[in-house]
Design a protein around this motif. Structure first.
Motif: not given
Ligand SMILES: Cc1ncc(COP(=O)(O)O)c(C=O)c1O
Length: 398
Positions: A310-314, A356-365, A381-386, A388-391
């Motif tokens: 549901s996130i346009p562009g992804i 957004a205070h979310i940690a992701v790993v950059p794809g370049i790695a 719970k964290d997935l839902e919050e995460g 939301n923040r990502l979106e």
């Protein structure tokens, strides 16, 4: 003082700066949602922990044979037979300090300077650097999104050459979660038959985590004539939530296992004796925890894919296993938020951490700068919050 040249040839871990930043923010009291983890969020099964306690009480705390305990090797053979339907002897098994260490020993045992290793990208971060450390040359070949990031017989045929000494297959894959079907592996096997001197490394570490009834198999199962030139890499880390215990194994020809064992005997010697006893309990004991974890990852995967859709562009390839998803976020490159411009996977990871205070790993790695890797081994719970923040953070980029 001068350090060895090989040090400058190996890249530092791409996750280090993300982790350092996350730690700094946490110290300041910020709640970080950590999509960057590479391990199950479950506890090690109780019967496994009890076996370790018993091993300590029984004083099973001395050196074991450098290549691992006979009892655990027997357990690996039985486990492999029941799971793969393939019969091996204990002389075909090396027990190492994690799947990573098993792989490291194998590369050291098969590569001469200049030997190429075919690595389909996106790949697990450590493959290229382990190849370099063994004096080899990573032959990184990018897979297309349109083909679900999978290696095709055509690409294999057109890229493999006389200097290629080995190929790595990782199914289901870290970071994409895609897996190879029996049919696809058979097609690859047809091409590989034309290269009888090529080693095949089958990294099956996520094989137990498959979704929606997908049927797992590997290249030796579909092509038994490859048995002597294929080495299976597996371990207890992911399937049994035992990442910290550091037990993995390599299963392959006696010649290769002997060579890799020799390397291990002059570096680490045996893996921890207590962890070996615990791993025996994991492989031979009740397997219901494994199925429970896989089911749980399946439903979390369904949730995350639903949210990302549901996130346009992804755009992303739907994972069929493991606990990662590798969305392509390049449609947001060139956009900004305030003074922050996002133009690659590193700046995207930075932006998501800062805003957004979310940690992701950059794809370049993982060899693909268009993407970021999210692990969904988090509570709902964290997935839902995460999510939301990502979106919100992606929508805020203009
Ligand atoms: C694809 C892949 N192979 C091997 C490993 C090594 O696992 P370990 O050394 O923890 O057993 C990992 C760990 O993240 C992995 O993702």
């Amino acid at each position: 003082m001068k350090l060895a040249r090989r040090i400058s040839e190996v890249r530092p871990s791409a996750t280090l700066s993300i982790n350092a930043k996350a730690q700094e923010l946490r110290r300041r009291g910020v709640k970080i949602i950590n999509f960057a983890v590479g391990e199950p969020d479950f506890h090690t099964p109780v019967h496994v922990k009890q076996m370790a306690i018993q091993a300590v009480i029984r004083n099973q705390t001395r050196y074991t044979p450098a290549s691992g305990m006979q009892e655990l090797k027997e357990a690996v053979c039985r486990w492999v037979e029941s799971y793969y339907g393939l019969q091996y002897n204990t002389s075909n098994v090396l027990i190492s300090c994690g799947g990573k260490h098993a792989l490291y020993n194998v590369f050291q045992a098969i590569l001469d300077p200049g030997d190429e290793v075919f690595i389909p990208a996106p790949y697990w971060v450590s493959y290229p650097d382990m190849v370099v450390l063994a004096g080899g040359v990573p032959l990184i070949v990018s897979m297309s999104f349109e083909n679900n990031y999978k290696l095709t017989p055509e690409v294999l045929k057109s890229t493999i050459n006389q200097n290629t000494k080995a190929i790595i297959l990782n199914s289901p894959s870290n970071p994409t979660g895609v897996y190879y079907s029996e049919e696809e592996l058979k097609e690859l096997a047809e091409v590989l038959k034309g290269y009888p001197d090529l080693w095949i490394i089958s990294d099956d570490i996520y094989s137990h985590m498959l979704f929606n009834g997908a049927k797992w198999t590997n290249i030796v199962v579909v092509e038994p004539s490859f048995r002597d030139r294929t080495v299976i890499i597996h371990g207890v880390s992911k399937s049994y939530a035992m990442t910290g215990w550091r037990i993995g194994f390599a299963v392959g020809s006696e010649e290769l296992i002997k060579a890799a064992s020799k390397i291990q005997s002059q570096s680490t010697s045996n893996p921890c004796s207590i962890a070996q006893w615990a791993s025996l309990a994991a492989l031979m004991g009740d397997q219901s925890d494994v199925d429970r974890m896989a089911k749980s990852f399946e439903s979390r995967c369904a949730y995350v894919t639903h949210r990302l859709r549901s996130i346009p562009g992804i755009r992303f390839v739907e994972p069929q296993g493991a606990f990662y998803i590798f969305p392509d976020v390049s449609a947001f490159y060139g956009k900004s938020y305030g003074h922050k411009v996002v133009n690659d996977s590193l700046s995207m990871a930075d932006y998501l951490m800062d805003e957004a205070h979310i940690a992701v790993v950059p794809g370049i790695a993982f060899g693909d700068d268009r993407c970021i890797r999210l692990s969904y081994a988090l509570s709902m719970k964290d997935l839902e919050e995460g999510c939301n923040r990502l979106e919100s953070a992606l929508r805020a980029l203009k």
